[in-house]
Scaffold this active site. Structure first.
Site, PDB file in Angstrom:
ATOM      1  N   TYR A 154       0.835  -1.212   0.000  1.00 47.53           N
ATOM      2  CA  TYR A 154       0.000   0.000   0.000  1.00 47.53           C
ATOM      3  C   TYR A 154       0.864   1.255   0.000  1.00 47.53           C
ATOM      4  O   TYR A 154       0.681   2.158  -0.825  1.00 47.53           O
ATOM      5  CB  TYR A 154      -0.916  -0.022   1.226  1.00 47.53           C
ATOM      6  CG  TYR A 154      -1.850   1.157   1.316  1.00 47.53           C
ATOM      7  CD1 TYR A 154      -2.975   1.233   0.499  1.00 47.53           C
ATOM      8  CD2 TYR A 154      -1.620   2.192   2.211  1.00 47.53           C
ATOM      9  CE1 TYR A 154      -3.848   2.318   0.580  1.00 47.53           C
ATOM     10  CE2 TYR A 154      -2.476   3.276   2.303  1.00 47.53           C
ATOM     11  CZ  TYR A 154      -3.592   3.326   1.493  1.00 47.53           C
ATOM     12  OH  TYR A 154      -4.448   4.397   1.564  1.00 47.53           O
ATOM     13  N   VAL A 187      -8.990   8.273   8.362  1.00 44.96           N
ATOM     14  CA  VAL A 187     -10.409   8.610   8.177  1.00 44.96           C
ATOM     15  C   VAL A 187     -11.192   7.323   8.457  1.00 44.96           C
ATOM     16  O   VAL A 187     -10.893   6.287   7.843  1.00 44.96           O
ATOM     17  CB  VAL A 187     -10.695   9.105   6.735  1.00 44.96           C
ATOM     18  CG1 VAL A 187     -12.166   9.456   6.577  1.00 44.96           C
ATOM     19  CG2 VAL A 187      -9.811  10.301   6.374  1.00 44.96           C
TER      20      VAL A 187
HETATM   21  N1  LIG Z   1      -9.757   5.940   5.071  1.00 43.26           N
HETATM   22  C1  LIG Z   1      -8.501   6.331   5.263  1.00 43.26           C
HETATM   23  O1  LIG Z   1      -8.015   6.424   6.429  1.00 43.26           O
HETATM   24  C2  LIG Z   1      -7.646   6.710   4.110  1.00 43.26           C
HETATM   25  C3  LIG Z   1      -6.406   7.323   4.378  1.00 43.26           C
HETATM   26  C4  LIG Z   1      -5.568   7.665   3.321  1.00 43.26           C
HETATM   27  C5  LIG Z   1      -5.973   7.409   2.028  1.00 43.26           C
HETATM   28  N2  LIG Z   1      -7.174   6.819   1.780  1.00 43.26           N
HETATM   29  C6  LIG Z   1      -7.517   6.571   0.377  1.00 43.26           C
HETATM   30  O2  LIG Z   1      -8.791   7.100   0.112  1.00 43.26           O
HETATM   31  C7  LIG Z   1      -9.392   6.343  -0.948  1.00 43.26           C
HETATM   32  C8  LIG Z   1     -10.814   5.985  -0.558  1.00 43.26           C
HETATM   33  O3  LIG Z   1     -10.793   5.315   0.682  1.00 43.26           O
HETATM   34  P1  LIG Z   1     -12.047   5.260   1.650  1.00 43.26           P
HETATM   35  O4  LIG Z   1     -11.511   5.339   3.021  1.00 43.26           O
HETATM   36  O5  LIG Z   1     -13.084   6.212   1.208  1.00 43.26           O
HETATM   37  O6  LIG Z   1     -12.504   3.736   1.384  1.00 43.26           O
HETATM   38  P2  LIG Z   1     -13.948   3.043   1.308  1.00 43.26           P
HETATM   39  O7  LIG Z   1     -13.680   1.600   1.523  1.00 43.26           O
HETATM   40  O8  LIG Z   1     -14.919   3.737   2.192  1.00 43.26           O
HETATM   41  O9  LIG Z   1     -14.389   3.295  -0.204  1.00 43.26           O
HETATM   42  C9  LIG Z   1     -13.687   2.761  -1.276  1.00 43.26           C
HETATM   43  C10 LIG Z   1     -14.651   2.590  -2.440  1.00 43.26           C
HETATM   44  O10 LIG Z   1     -13.875   2.186  -3.577  1.00 43.26           O
HETATM   45  C11 LIG Z   1     -14.554   1.124  -4.209  1.00 43.26           C
HETATM   46  N3  LIG Z   1     -13.581   0.300  -4.927  1.00 43.26           N
HETATM   47  C12 LIG Z   1     -12.594  -0.462  -4.385  1.00 43.26           C
HETATM   48  N4  LIG Z   1     -11.930  -1.099  -5.362  1.00 43.26           N
HETATM   49  C13 LIG Z   1     -12.502  -0.725  -6.525  1.00 43.26           C
HETATM   50  C14 LIG Z   1     -12.259  -1.056  -7.878  1.00 43.26           C
HETATM   51  N5  LIG Z   1     -11.306  -1.916  -8.226  1.00 43.26           N
HETATM   52  N6  LIG Z   1     -13.028  -0.488  -8.830  1.00 43.26           N
HETATM   53  C15 LIG Z   1     -14.009   0.373  -8.491  1.00 43.26           C
HETATM   54  N7  LIG Z   1     -14.307   0.697  -7.225  1.00 43.26           N
HETATM   55  C16 LIG Z   1     -13.540   0.165  -6.258  1.00 43.26           C
HETATM   56  C17 LIG Z   1     -15.246   0.370  -3.089  1.00 43.26           C
HETATM   57  O11 LIG Z   1     -16.318  -0.438  -3.570  1.00 43.26           O
HETATM   58  C18 LIG Z   1     -15.717   1.519  -2.186  1.00 43.26           C
HETATM   59  O12 LIG Z   1     -16.986   1.993  -2.583  1.00 43.26           O
HETATM   60  C19 LIG Z   1      -8.475   5.150  -1.195  1.00 43.26           C
HETATM   61  O13 LIG Z   1      -7.668   5.405  -2.330  1.00 43.26           O
HETATM   62  C20 LIG Z   1      -7.608   5.108   0.047  1.00 43.26           C
HETATM   63  O14 LIG Z   1      -6.332   4.564  -0.222  1.00 43.26           O
HETATM   64  C21 LIG Z   1      -8.015   6.462   2.796  1.00 43.26           C
END
Ligand SMILES: NC(=O)c1ccc[n+]([C@@H]2O[C@H](COP(=O)([O-])OP(=O)(O)OC[C@H]3O[C@@H](n4cnc5c(N)ncnc54)[C@H](O)[C@@H]3O)[C@@H](O)[C@H]2O)c1
Length: 253
Positions: A154, A187
């Site tokens: 990651y 988050v």
């Molecule tokens: N939540 C955190 O703490 C955090 C921190 C840093 C970065 N991020 C980044 O933020 C982004 C979103 O994360 P989130 O926390 O909202 O996650 P989440 O799990 O709430 O949402 C992710 C969404 O992406 C969709 N998804 C996953 N793989 C997919 C694919 N191959 N094709 C299409 N859709 C797909 C899932 O179905 C889901 O609806 C990610 O890139 C994650 O790396 C999150």
């Protein structure tokens, strides 16, 4: 209404940060297309936007699959004629070290977190170049800026997102397209569950209080505000940047 008469595509918009970003862009006037592997979740986000008098469509797309991405972007161009804003947000996380990470998880991580951003970008960029305008916002992570124990695939992939952002900016800024990325900190969306494993809520809270100068996790809406800013004309001189939205984690260790 910074996105009046504009079309925005948000990947992974069925949940969390993507959903909040889709809602924010729609609330400011954009027609939003939500691409998510979970088609029902994409639909639900679109319906929630319609309930607030916004314009949105949900499409079931796995952004790691070339032909699904190409078909979706062709469909969007047919319907809306243009993509003004692309938010590359869908992500994948499985923890591990160089010894414990499976090769399958390494490959899937790079397929969703990096290769998909390349696929989406190459699908929308020719239209943006023709019109001489467009904005791409990639969602990286604080894990893309510093090393993070037990997260090799990651964190390495998110480091690649930061430099993919700079590379796209280097190649397309002169065509009028701005590319930036947001690096969220913690988050609470469920996304980190595989990393947090069986930690209790209290243990997560104690860890967050220890790590984050603001002493709390961020909200999807706080990340979406940064996404909308970078995507908008207000950020008209900001190019190739990685903006930490992390409660101080990367600035104040
Ligand atoms: N939540 C955190 O703490 C955090 C921190 C840093 C970065 N991020 C980044 O933020 C982004 C979103 O994360 P989130 O926390 O909202 O996650 P989440 O799990 O709430 O949402 C992710 C969404 O992406 C969709 N998804 C996953 N793989 C997919 C694919 N191959 N094709 C299409 N859709 C797909 C899932 O179905 C889901 O609806 C990610 O890139 C994650 O790396 C999150």
């Amino acid at each position: 209404m910074r996105f009046q008469d504009r079309t925005a595509v948000v990947t992974g918009g069925g949940s969390g940060i993507g959903r909040a970003s889709a809602r924010r862009l729609a609330a400011e006037g954009a027609s939003v297309v939500i691409l998510d592997r979970d088609g029902d979740a994409a639909e639900r986000t679109a319906e929630s936007i319609a309930l607030r008098s916004g314009r949105a469509t949900g499409l079931q797309v796995d952004v790691a699959i070339d032909h699904e991405v190409e078909a979706a972007v062709a469909q969007i161009h047919d319907r809306y004629g243009r993509v003004d804003v692309l938010v590359n947000n869908a992500g994948y996380l499985r923890p591990g070290t160089a010894v414990t990470q499976t090769i399958e998880d390494w490959d899937r991580t790079f397929a969703v977190n990096v290769r998909a951003m390349f696929l989406l970008s190459r699908a929308v960029l020719p239209g943006m170049v023709d019109r001489g305008v467009g904005s791409i916002v990639n969602i990286a992570s604080t894990a893309g800026l510093v090393g993070e124990a037990d997260n090799i695939a990651y964190a390495t992939s998110k480091g690649a997102v930061v430099n993919l952002t700079r590379q796209l900016a280097a190649d397309f800024s002169r065509a009028g397209i701005r590319v930036n990325c947001v690096c969220p900190g913690w988050v609470p969306t469920g996304f980190n569950d595989p990393f947090l494993r069986d930690m209790s809520e209290e243990e997560v809270q104690a860890m967050v209080e220890g790590q984050v100068p603001l002493g709390r996790q961020g909200t999807p809406e706080e990340i979406a505000a940064a996404v909308a800013f970078l995507a908008s004309d207000e950020a008209s001189f900001i190019v190739g940047q990685a903006l930490g939205v992390d409660g101080g984690v990367t600035a104040c260790r």
